[in-house]
Design a protein around this motif. Structure first.
Motif, PDB file in Angstrom:
ATOM      1  N   GLY A   1     -13.268   9.724  -9.925  1.00 19.29           N
ATOM      2  CA  GLY A   1     -14.170   9.842  -8.792  1.00 19.29           C
ATOM      3  C   GLY A   1     -15.539   9.224  -9.010  1.00 19.29           C
ATOM      4  N   LYS A   2     -15.762   8.596 -10.153  1.00 17.35           N
ATOM      5  CA  LYS A   2     -17.065   8.003 -10.453  1.00 17.35           C
ATOM      6  C   LYS A   2     -16.877   6.610 -11.038  1.00 17.35           C
ATOM      7  CE  LYS A   2     -19.418  12.390 -11.507  1.00 17.35           C
ATOM      8  NZ  LYS A   2     -20.221  13.122 -12.521  1.00 17.35           N
ATOM      9  N   ASP A   3     -17.969   5.859 -11.069  1.00 16.84           N
ATOM     10  CA  ASP A   3     -17.937   4.566 -11.732  1.00 16.84           C
ATOM     11  C   ASP A   3     -17.720   4.786 -13.230  1.00 16.84           C
ATOM     12  OD1 ASP A   3     -18.454   3.172  -9.373  1.00 16.84           O
ATOM     13  OD2 ASP A   3     -20.616   3.478  -9.599  1.00 16.84           O
TER      14      ASP A   3
ATOM     15  N   ASN B   1     -17.828   4.794 -17.309  1.00 16.04           N
ATOM     16  CA  ASN B   1     -18.806   4.636 -18.363  1.00 16.04           C
ATOM     17  C   ASN B   1     -18.366   3.489 -19.255  1.00 16.04           C
ATOM     18  OD1 ASN B   1     -20.788   6.510 -17.778  1.00 16.04           O
ATOM     19  ND2 ASN B   1     -19.746   8.178 -18.819  1.00 16.04           N
TER      20      ASN B   1
ATOM     21  N   ARG C   1     -27.726  -0.174 -13.183  1.00 14.48           N
ATOM     22  CA  ARG C   1     -26.945   0.932 -13.750  1.00 14.48           C
ATOM     23  C   ARG C   1     -25.834   0.398 -14.649  1.00 14.48           C
ATOM     24  NH1 ARG C   1     -26.762   5.017 -16.493  1.00 14.48           N
ATOM     25  NH2 ARG C   1     -25.124   6.538 -16.107  1.00 14.48           N
TER      26      ARG C   1
ATOM     27  N   THR D   1     -21.582   0.781  -5.449  1.00 12.97           N
ATOM     28  CA  THR D   1     -21.362   1.644  -6.614  1.00 12.97           C
ATOM     29  C   THR D   1     -21.533   3.088  -6.180  1.00 12.97           C
ATOM     30  OG1 THR D   1     -23.678   1.553  -7.302  1.00 12.97           O
ATOM     31  CG2 THR D   1     -22.209  -0.114  -8.217  1.00 12.97           C
ATOM     32  N   SER D   2     -20.601   3.919  -6.600  1.00 15.13           N
ATOM     33  CA  SER D   2     -20.631   5.339  -6.224  1.00 15.13           C
ATOM     34  C   SER D   2     -20.742   5.505  -4.709  1.00 15.13           C
ATOM     35  CB  SER D   2     -21.793   6.062  -6.930  1.00 15.13           C
ATOM     36  OG  SER D   2     -21.652   5.976  -8.330  1.00 15.13           O
TER      37      SER D   2
END
Length: 307
Positions: free
Chosen positions: A47-49, A51, A248, A286-287
């Motif tokens: 559910g996120k970009d 790492n 980011r 993003t996100s």
């Protein structure tokens, strides 16, 4: 200017000296090259970009000594072979990887017993490459080749000055999660003339069922420090970013190479790299939100004023 006819204390010209010289009359070490190949890879988060994580390519040795242990790819330099040529040949033979630019890291040979076979001096090379362009495959005397996430984690510090002792863990985990290797690093400080130098020692952690061959943990530790330094005065981090990137995305790459446990503060990071990047009109989602894209500033040059 060189005078080949000039005679030495024994009355010999250079040609006469060389005609009588027998290399086999003198003990001499063997030479090897080791290749530390790093990359920055995505770490998916639901559910996120994603790492980012710093990874290193290791091979599993298929013969003695240290048979079955994981190691940095490498091998012996042939008698009529240049060091860089040996570097690329061994990498190709052991991992089927080629077309990677390497730079010299350091020469390892202070420990005369670092190789149980004979006196061996190793010249280590390192590179930070694109994982997507590399498909490692074990070959030659390697039984396997895998990418390992590598992390150096601070544990404690005590004392001051030359009495200071810092401890860290270096942890390596293969992409498939099957192999985990851990070392305790103890860094002491000694006076060498007017200079204080860092003297590390390494001990395998009790839970670690695998170990690295030879002194390769020292090579990896040295390479991690070099990467952290290079990110300060070279654009090396931007080699692992697309042409257009968000701040980011850049921050995550910097954090992976710096091996940070906690994220950098956004304000400090942006202030640090503001001269290294150029804002563009492009945007990236993003996100779930649009973010401004940047590109590397080709005119950037490091100065001490940046620090």
């Amino acid at each position: 200017m060189r005078d080949m006819n000039k005679k030495n204390r024994n009355g010999l010209t250079e040609k006469e000296f060389l005609d009588r010289y027998v290399p086999g009359d003198y003990e001499r070490p063997s030479n090897t090259v080791d290749m530390l190949l790093f990359t920055v890879d995505d770490v998916p988060i639901e559910g996120k970009d994603p790492n980012k994580a710093l990874k290193i390519l290791l091979i599993k040795r298929g013969d003695h000594p240290y048979m079955g242990c994981w190691a940095v790819p490498g091998g012996f330099v042939n008698i009529n072979e240049g060091l860089s040529s040996a570097c690329y040949r061994e990498l190709k033979e052991e991992t089927n990887v080629e077309n990677v630019y390497f730079e010299q890291l350091k020469t390892f040979g202070d420990d005369v017993n670092r190789d149980p076979r004979m006196r061996v001096i190793s010249v280590a090379y390192m590179a930070l490459a694109d994982k997507l362009s590399i498909t490692p495959k074990a070959g030659d005397d390697a039984d396997d080749a895998k990418w390992f996430t590598v992390k150096k984690r601070f544990i404690s510090s005590k004392g001051f000055g030359i009495d200071k002792i810092d401890t860290y863990n270096i942890l390596l985990t293969s992409d498939d999660g099957e192999t985990k290797i851990g070392y305790l690093v103890t860094e002491k400080f000694e006076k060498n003339g007017v200079v204080t130098i860092k003297v590390p020692s390494y001990r395998l952690l009790e839970w670690s069922k695998e170990e690295l061959a030879f002194d390769h943990i020292e090579e990896i530790d040295c390479a991690l420090e070099r990467l952290k330094n290079k990110i300060e005065y070279t654009p090396i981090a931007f080699s692992r970013l697309p042409k257009y990137f968000t701040l980011r995305e850049a921050q995550k790459v910097f954090e992976a190479i710096l091996n940070l446990e906690k994220p950098l503060t956004r304000a400090n990071f942006r202030r640090k790299i503001k001269k290294m990047v150029v804002e563009t009109e492009k945007e990236k989602i993003t996100s779930g939100r649009p973010a401004t894209c940047y590109t590397f500033n080709e005119d950037w040059q490091h100065t001490f004023l940046d620090e």
